[in-house]
Design a protein around this motif. Sequence first.
Motif, PDB file in Angstrom:
ATOM      1  N   SER A 127       0.818  -1.219   0.000  1.00 19.64           N
ATOM      2  CA  SER A 127       0.000   0.000   0.000  1.00 19.64           C
ATOM      3  C   SER A 127       0.852   1.269   0.000  1.00 19.64           C
ATOM      4  N   ILE A 128       2.141   1.135   0.273  1.00 26.33           N
ATOM      5  CA  ILE A 128       3.015   2.308   0.340  1.00 26.33           C
ATOM      6  C   ILE A 128       3.357   2.772  -1.067  1.00 26.33           C
ATOM      7  N   VAL A 129       3.165   4.060  -1.306  1.00 27.86           N
ATOM      8  CA  VAL A 129       3.440   4.608  -2.637  1.00 27.86           C
ATOM      9  C   VAL A 129       4.930   4.880  -2.788  1.00 27.86           C
ATOM     10  N   ASP A 130       5.398   4.858  -4.018  1.00 32.80           N
ATOM     11  CA  ASP A 130       6.794   5.203  -4.274  1.00 32.80           C
ATOM     12  C   ASP A 130       6.916   6.719  -4.436  1.00 32.80           C
ATOM     13  N   GLY A 131       8.146   7.191  -4.598  1.00 33.95           N
ATOM     14  CA  GLY A 131       8.384   8.629  -4.704  1.00 33.95           C
ATOM     15  C   GLY A 131       7.650   9.280  -5.851  1.00 33.95           C
ATOM     16  N   TYR A 132       7.650   8.632  -7.006  1.00 42.78           N
ATOM     17  CA  TYR A 132       6.969   9.201  -8.168  1.00 42.78           C
ATOM     18  C   TYR A 132       5.473   9.346  -7.906  1.00 42.78           C
ATOM     19  N   GLU A 133       4.848   8.303  -7.374  1.00 43.19           N
ATOM     20  CA  GLU A 133       3.407   8.349  -7.107  1.00 43.19           C
ATOM     21  C   GLU A 133       3.087   9.437  -6.084  1.00 43.19           C
ATOM     22  N   GLY A 134       3.901   9.543  -5.049  1.00 48.70           N
ATOM     23  CA  GLY A 134       3.700  10.596  -4.058  1.00 48.70           C
ATOM     24  C   GLY A 134       3.812  11.980  -4.654  1.00 48.70           C
ATOM     25  N   GLU A 135       4.788  12.176  -5.537  1.00 48.05           N
ATOM     26  CA  GLU A 135       4.951  13.470  -6.215  1.00 48.05           C
ATOM     27  C   GLU A 135       3.758  13.774  -7.108  1.00 48.05           C
ATOM     28  N   ARG A 136       3.241  12.756  -7.775  1.00 42.94           N
ATOM     29  CA  ARG A 136       2.085  12.940  -8.658  1.00 42.94           C
ATOM     30  C   ARG A 136       0.867  13.401  -7.860  1.00 42.94           C
ATOM     31  N   VAL A 137       0.631  12.765  -6.723  1.00 43.88           N
ATOM     32  CA  VAL A 137      -0.501  13.149  -5.878  1.00 43.88           C
ATOM     33  C   VAL A 137      -0.296  14.560  -5.328  1.00 43.88           C
ATOM     34  N   ALA A 138       0.893  14.844  -4.820  1.00 48.59           N
ATOM     35  CA  ALA A 138       1.177  16.180  -4.279  1.00 48.59           C
ATOM     36  C   ALA A 138       1.006  17.261  -5.344  1.00 48.59           C
ATOM     37  N   GLU A 139       1.447  16.980  -6.565  1.00 49.54           N
ATOM     38  CA  GLU A 139       1.286  17.940  -7.661  1.00 49.54           C
ATOM     39  C   GLU A 139      -0.192  18.197  -7.944  1.00 49.54           C
ATOM     40  N   ARG A 140      -0.985  17.137  -7.973  1.00 45.76           N
ATOM     41  CA  ARG A 140      -2.427  17.302  -8.209  1.00 45.76           C
ATOM     42  C   ARG A 140      -3.051  18.156  -7.109  1.00 45.76           C
ATOM     43  N   LEU A 141      -2.672  17.903  -5.861  1.00 40.71           N
ATOM     44  CA  LEU A 141      -3.234  18.666  -4.746  1.00 40.71           C
ATOM     45  C   LEU A 141      -2.823  20.132  -4.800  1.00 40.71           C
ATOM     46  N   SER A 142      -1.611  20.408  -5.279  1.00 42.77           N
ATOM     47  CA  SER A 142      -1.132  21.798  -5.325  1.00 42.77           C
ATOM     48  C   SER A 142      -1.931  22.644  -6.311  1.00 42.77           C
ATOM     49  N   GLN A 143      -2.640  22.017  -7.219  1.00 42.66           N
ATOM     50  CA  GLN A 143      -3.417  22.749  -8.219  1.00 42.66           C
ATOM     51  C   GLN A 143      -4.863  22.996  -7.796  1.00 42.66           C
ATOM     52  N   LEU A 144      -5.226  22.541  -6.609  1.00 43.01           N
ATOM     53  CA  LEU A 144      -6.613  22.721  -6.145  1.00 43.01           C
ATOM     54  C   LEU A 144      -6.831  24.124  -5.596  1.00 43.01           C
ATOM     55  N   PRO A 145      -8.075  24.598  -5.618  1.00 39.93           N
ATOM     56  CA  PRO A 145      -8.377  25.931  -5.095  1.00 39.93           C
ATOM     57  C   PRO A 145      -8.584  25.949  -3.574  1.00 39.93           C
ATOM     58  N   ILE A 146      -8.230  24.860  -2.901  1.00 35.12           N
ATOM     59  CA  ILE A 146      -8.379  24.750  -1.449  1.00 35.12           C
ATOM     60  C   ILE A 146      -7.031  24.378  -0.846  1.00 35.12           C
ATOM     61  N   GLU A 147      -6.931  24.487   0.473  1.00 35.76           N
ATOM     62  CA  GLU A 147      -5.725  24.037   1.164  1.00 35.76           C
ATOM     63  C   GLU A 147      -5.688  22.514   1.117  1.00 35.76           C
ATOM     64  N   ALA A 148      -4.598  21.952   0.631  1.00 34.12           N
ATOM     65  CA  ALA A 148      -4.492  20.502   0.503  1.00 34.12           C
ATOM     66  C   ALA A 148      -3.045  20.074   0.668  1.00 34.12           C
TER      67      ALA A 148
END
Length: 128
Positions: A44-65
Amino acid sequence: MTILVAYVARPEGQAALDKGIEIATRRNERLVVVNAGPGGRDESIVDGYEGERVAERLSQLPIEAEFKHFVRGKSTIEEIEELVDQLQVSVLVIGLRKRSPVGKLLLGSMAQEILLNVSCPVLAVKAN
């Protein structure tokens, strides 16, 4: 208030992430996405790339994430329970996967343990 998403790098984790983003955006609440486990061979643990992908998606949201990734020796359940207690979580979003009757019998259910132990409402979503 905070929407908490328990994320795994599988279709059910993606479904939970999508629903968490939808709810947090609609309610204008903070969104925290967590991937946690004891480490080792935990799939269930994500690798670095997957974590970066999720973090990048969250950074584009109009809310705090934000994305949190823990591999500290604690179980996934322990990490989620601690975050629920710390963050004023209004709803925890988890993904469910289909299991065979034998799989349900032999493997137990992390989702069931979460449902029984956390102190906030839990929304369980299925992957398409």
